[in-house]
Scaffold this active site. Structure first.
Site, short mmCIF file in Angstrom:
data_model
loop_
_atom_site.label_atom_id
_atom_site.label_comp_id
_atom_site.label_asym_id
_atom_site.label_seq_id
_atom_site.Cartn_x
_atom_site.Cartn_y
_atom_site.Cartn_z
N PRO A 146 0.72 -0.92 -0.49
CA PRO A 146 0.40 0.18 0.02
C PRO A 146 0.59 1.29 -0.03
CG PRO A 146 0.07 -1.27 1.97
CD PRO A 146 0.81 -1.95 0.77
N ASP A 193 5.82 2.73 2.18
CA ASP A 193 4.69 1.35 2.76
C ASP A 193 3.97 1.72 3.72
OD1 ASP A 193 3.53 -0.97 3.99
OD2 ASP A 193 5.31 -2.52 2.66
N HIS A 194 2.96 2.36 3.78
CA HIS A 194 2.54 1.95 5.15
C HIS A 194 1.63 0.87 5.85
CE1 HIS A 194 -0.49 5.32 6.50
NE2 HIS A 194 -0.52 5.92 5.74
N ARG A 195 2.11 -0.17 5.30
CA ARG A 195 1.50 -0.80 6.30
C ARG A 195 3.28 -0.44 7.89
NH1 ARG A 195 2.06 -6.55 3.11
NH2 ARG A 195 4.00 -4.94 2.32
N ILE A 199 5.39 2.37 7.46
CA ILE A 199 5.63 3.52 7.74
C ILE A 199 4.32 4.84 7.68
CG2 ILE A 199 6.52 5.51 6.56
CD1 ILE A 199 8.63 3.56 5.59
#
Ligand code: CAO
Length: 530
Positions: A326, A502-504, A506
């Site tokens: 993501p 990567d929004h998972r 950060i």
């Protein structure tokens, strides 16, 4: 000879557990603790270590045998043991393990050798299709070899009984390598006696049995090869994967040390089957409908050119990263006016050293400092989906545009190196990439990537995270811009940066801090000394 036996130890009460791999062969010297066989239940695979050291004189199990605690596995000659007496050894009651059949008369025994396999050298054995004692017919598959392009079955060149096997899964073979010994029925192939130097077999070259997907050990220019390197799976799992058409290179193993299990294959296939049964569109991966095939020649003249191997791997990696990660991308401009003044001041020195100093080594140093200041960026998501791997090293990949396609060599320990050393390394590794000489190891172990399109132009772009890294910095072309200093607009040299993450792993707040730190260091490189 002081012969000792190695038996299956306590395996938690499991009974009739399948032998899926034999990690040693007769003649090998094993040390205590070395893995000798791998057993697999329907839940896990386990390596059985040697409980004594010595030379393997007999293997008492075959792949596919079912064993339990106490089953005889090996006989080893203890290290340094003298041969005290010629008395016959007491034969172990071989519990559940079958004992190899006695060898037939030597005159009828022939070496089974690898035939002409089109000049391929050091080709990996991925499956042993026969056991000692098996009766084979001419043409029956003995072993399966796999190059990075195809797997091929090596057929028996005559009918008979397998007397011994000299190879194990993972061995690398070439034309003429001895696979084992066959007691021929009817004494055929007298030209290849056991004692002779392996002769080139006359059997027809085996036809590639099946195409396999992404090469397992080929350079992966964008993705971390640690995950795409050699597939760690036993023959039973490989067989299941082949039956279901699954590319094991795309799976993460949940067995010990990342070993792929049958369950991993099943869990991968299950949602695909369920989606198909529910009527959801499949075919393009992740349930996404394929882009329709178009006959472009209907609209004008065309030329179709095969993609290079690097381009194909890059395409796979990009799709995988784009679909799995993501992404969020943030943009900012870094003021490089002072950095450029410093760099221009070093130009003469760079020329004297025979190198060219571009902004890239400064960006590497600044990124390394930012990775240390904001360690949430120096992580990878563990494939168990439950942990985060924090890295205590700072290795940074640089995207290099080569005639073959995009490659991402990694510069190690950037935080510990000076500008000149980094300059030299960038030049050397970029040349190696353009000459097509990068090794897989050159592209492994990155924590972060910099993709610099500064020389090419553009205001900004959305770089794709090079998973399992969690962030990437895109660099566009610097240009003079009017910047408000609180009193007036002043001309400043501004470098556009795009940071994808990567929004998972950060959050936006982490990214904001990272970016602020990074741009501050770039604006005033003296901060690197702090
Ligand atoms: N703004 C303005 N000028 C820049 C710049 C920037 N951001 N970055 C580099 N330049 C200048 C350099 O200073 C150099 O100018 P001089 O010759 O006048 O000194 C010139 O552009 C050429 O630089 P370079 O490309 O030779 O060297 P580099 O250190 O900047 O980059 C490398 C090295 C290997 C990263 C680069 O050659 C390359 O391959 N870039 C492509 C990366 C890529 O394709 N990324 C996209 C990935 S996604 O598809």
């Amino acid at each position: 000879m002081a012969i000792q036996t190695i038996k299956v130890p306590d395996i938690g009460g499991a009974e009739g557990v399948e032998v899926i791999e034999i990690s040693v062969k007769v003649g090998d010297v094993v040390a205590e603790g070395d893995s000798i066989v791998v057993l697999e239940t329907d839940k896990a695979s386990m390596e059985i270590p040697a409980d004594t050291s010595g030379k393997v004189v007999a293997i008492k199990v075959n792949i596919g045998d079912k064993v339990s605690q106490g089953s005889l596995l090996l006989e080893v000659e203890a290290e340094g043991a003298a041969a005290p007496e010629p008395a016959p050894q007491p034969v172990e009651p071989a519990a559940a393990a079958p004992v190899a059949a006695p060898a037939p008369a030597a005159s009828a025994e022939v070496n089974l050798v690898v035939p002409d396999i089109g000049g391929a050298e050091g080709v990996e054995v991925i499956e042993i299709s026969v056991n000692v004692g098996d009766e084979v017919a001419e043409g029956d598959s003995l072993i399966v070899l796999e190059t990075d392009k195809a797997s091929m079955e090596i057929p028996a060149e005559a009918a008979g009984k397998i007397v011994s096997l000299a190879v194990k899964v993972g061995d690398k073979l070439s034309q003429g390598s001895v696979i084992g010994v066959l007691a021929t029925s009817g004494g055929a192939i007298a030209s290849a006696p056991v004692a002779a130097v392996p002769a080139k077999a006359e059997a027809a070259a085996p036809a590639p049995a099946a195409k396999v997907d992404a090469p397992k050990s080929a350079p992966a220019p964008v993705a971390e090869v640690e995950q795409t390197g050699d597939v760690y799976a036993g023959p039973a799992v490989r067989k299941l994967a082949r039956q279901l058409g699954v590319d094991l290179g795309k799976l993460a193993g949940t067995g010990p040390r990342g070993r792929l299990l049958k369950d991993d294959v099943r869990s991968y296939v299950k949602p695909i089957v369920q989606a198909a049964q529910s009527g959801a569109p499949v075919g393009g991966g992740s349930g996404i409908p394929r882009v329709p095939a178009v006959d472009f020649s209907k609209f004008g003249e065309i030329e179709t050119v095969k993609m290079s191997k690097v381009k194909k791997i890059t395409a796979d990696n990009m799709s995988r990263n784009w679909l799995n990660v993501p992404h969020v991308t943030q943009w900012d401009d870094a003021d490089i006016t002072d950095l450029e003044a410093f760099r221009n001041g070093l130009k003469a020195e760079a020329e004297k050293r025979g190198s060219k100093l571009t902004p890239l080594p400064f960006l590497l140093k600044a990124s390394a400092a930012a990775l240390i200041a904001e360690p949430t960026f120096n992580v990878s998501l563990h494939h168990d989906g439950e942990s985060i791997v924090h890295k205590k090293y700072v290795h940074i990949g640089i995207a290099v545009d080569t005639p073959n396609g995009l490659m991402v060599p990694v510069i190690r320990n950037v935080d510990k190196k000076g500008l000149w050393e980094l300059t030299d390394e960038i030049n050397a590794i970029a040349k190696k990439a353009r000459d097509g000489k990068l090794l897989p190891a050159d592209m492994q172990g990155g924590c972060f990537t910099i993709s610099s399109l500064g020389a090419a132009g553009g205001n900004g772009f959305t770089p794709i995270v090079n998973a399992p890294e969690v962030a990437i910095l895109g660099v566009s072309r610097a240009q003079m811009k009017p910047v408000w200093n609180g009193k007036e607009f002043v001309p400043r040299n501004m470098l556009p940066l795009s940071l994808s993450y990567d929004h998972r792993a950060i959050n936006g707040a982490d990214a904001g801090r990272f970016f602020t730190y990074l741009t501050a260091v770039i604006a005033d490189v003296r901060r690197l000394l702090l």
